[in-house]
Design a protein around this motif. Structure first.
Motif, PDB file in Angstrom:
ATOM      1  N   TRP A   2     157.729  28.258  19.685  1.00  0.00           N
ATOM      2  CA  TRP A   2     158.598  28.922  19.197  1.00  0.00           C
ATOM      3  C   TRP A   2     159.595  28.086  18.599  1.00  0.00           C
ATOM      4  CZ3 TRP A   2     158.291  34.187  19.089  1.00  0.00           C
ATOM      5  CH2 TRP A   2     157.638  34.716  19.887  1.00  0.00           C
ATOM      6  N   ARG A   4     163.677  28.435  16.533  1.00  0.00           N
ATOM      7  CA  ARG A   4     164.973  29.253  16.181  1.00  0.00           C
ATOM      8  C   ARG A   4     165.189  29.346  14.921  1.00  0.00           C
ATOM      9  NH1 ARG A   4     168.767  27.088  20.259  1.00  0.00           N
ATOM     10  NH2 ARG A   4     167.816  25.231  19.529  1.00  0.00           N
ATOM     11  N   ASN A   6     168.547  30.455  12.499  1.00  0.00           N
ATOM     12  CA  ASN A   6     169.747  30.859  12.418  1.00  0.00           C
ATOM     13  C   ASN A   6     170.003  31.377  11.119  1.00  0.00           C
ATOM     14  OD1 ASN A   6     172.560  31.536  12.567  1.00  0.00           O
ATOM     15  ND2 ASN A   6     173.233  29.486  12.903  1.00  0.00           N
ATOM     16  N   ILE A  20     170.004  35.117  15.418  1.00  0.00           N
ATOM     17  CA  ILE A  20     169.314  34.074  15.829  1.00  0.00           C
ATOM     18  C   ILE A  20     167.852  34.861  15.924  1.00  0.00           C
ATOM     19  CG2 ILE A  20     168.481  32.390  17.102  1.00  0.00           C
ATOM     20  CD1 ILE A  20     170.605  31.732  16.226  1.00  0.00           C
ATOM     21  N   ARG A  22     163.611  34.418  16.514  1.00  0.00           N
ATOM     22  CA  ARG A  22     162.434  33.336  17.385  1.00  0.00           C
ATOM     23  C   ARG A  22     161.416  33.591  16.537  1.00  0.00           C
ATOM     24  NH1 ARG A  22     161.333  33.851  22.465  1.00  0.00           N
ATOM     25  NH2 ARG A  22     161.076  31.525  22.934  1.00  0.00           N
ATOM     26  N   ASP A  82     161.204  24.875  19.936  1.00  0.00           N
ATOM     27  CA  ASP A  82     162.643  25.117  20.083  1.00  0.00           C
ATOM     28  C   ASP A  82     163.831  24.375  19.031  1.00  0.00           C
ATOM     29  OD1 ASP A  82     162.151  27.043  22.090  1.00  0.00           O
ATOM     30  OD2 ASP A  82     162.316  25.286  23.622  1.00  0.00           O
ATOM     31  N   MET A  84     165.952  23.957  15.586  1.00  0.00           N
ATOM     32  CA  MET A  84     166.950  25.208  15.129  1.00  0.00           C
ATOM     33  C   MET A  84     166.842  24.780  13.424  1.00  0.00           C
ATOM     34  SD  MET A  84     169.108  27.556  15.156  1.00  0.00           S
ATOM     35  CE  MET A  84     169.854  27.687  16.886  1.00  0.00           C
TER      36      MET A  84
END
Length: 220
Positions: A2, A4, A6, A20, A22, A82, A84
């Protein structure tokens, strides 16, 4: 794995301007594929600021760098589980059939350099706007996004040979184009009276009609 995302939409017309997402990807997933996944997700969920759905113009940023949309794998640029990724999104609003783009002025000399304003409805607030005069592309800026009435965009006409061209707009850096009005280029150095298009003599009487049309256009 996964990752993230933004997402920040432009323009921000509501308080909740960021969200956000995923997104499930593989380490071999490319930047291009990630962009397509984000675009598909946004298209399904719709715009948070405009309260409607549509296509989006996206710009991806990771570790402070704008990502080129290419075939590089995410693992090659350091995107891991994980991680971003930041995304600037602008809703591309397609004009309906009865809506038309207009511009002023509608003409320029072959040397270019004249400021041209294009009017329409609901232009997205984006820094990736561009104008295309025939096949010549030039940068553009949004002066009004339509939130208070008519949308307006500003660009500078590039140099171009004499004749009519189609003036087109893009809000995603040239990926897609929206055709607009006809724009005229004239060559005052070659043709009589300084207002006419240079039309070959073999065009006969038709050349006079074109010259008269351009003369009226420039004088007005």
């Amino acid at each position: 794995m996964w990752v993230r995302v933004n997402v920040r939409e432009k323009p921000a017309k509501v308080t909740k301007q960021e969200r956000i997402l995923r997104i499930w990807v593989e380490e071999t997933t490319s930047v291009l594929e990630l962009r397509e996944l984000i675009e598909r997700r946004l298209t399904e969920e719709g715009s948070a600021t405009e309260k409607r759905s549509g296509k989006f113009s996206l710009q991806l940023i990771f570790s402070g760098q704008i990502l080129a949309v290419d075939e590089r794998a995410l693992s090659e640029i350091g995107i891991k589980k994980d991680a971003m990724v930041h995304c600037l999104a602008s809703l591309i609003v397609e004009l309906e059939g009865q809506q038309q783009l207009t511009c002023f002025p509608k003409h320029c000399s072959v040397d270019g350099g004249r400021i041209v304003h294009i009017l329409g409805e609901h232009f997205p607030d984006t820094d990736r706007a561009a104008c295309r005069f025939g096949r010549v592309v030039t940068g553009a800026s949004i002066e009004a996004d339509g939130s208070e009435g008519v949308s307006q965009l500003r660009c500078v006409a590039p140099a171009h040979p004499a004749g009519p061209v189609t003036l087109s707009l893009s809000f995603d850096g040239g990926a897609t184009w929206m055709e607009g009005p006809t724009f005229w280029y004239y060559d005052p150095a070659v043709c009589s009276a300084g207002y006419s298009l240079c039309v070959p003599a073999e065009c006969g009487a038709g050349s006079l009609l074109v010259r008269d049309a351009i003369r009226r256009l420039v004088l007005h």
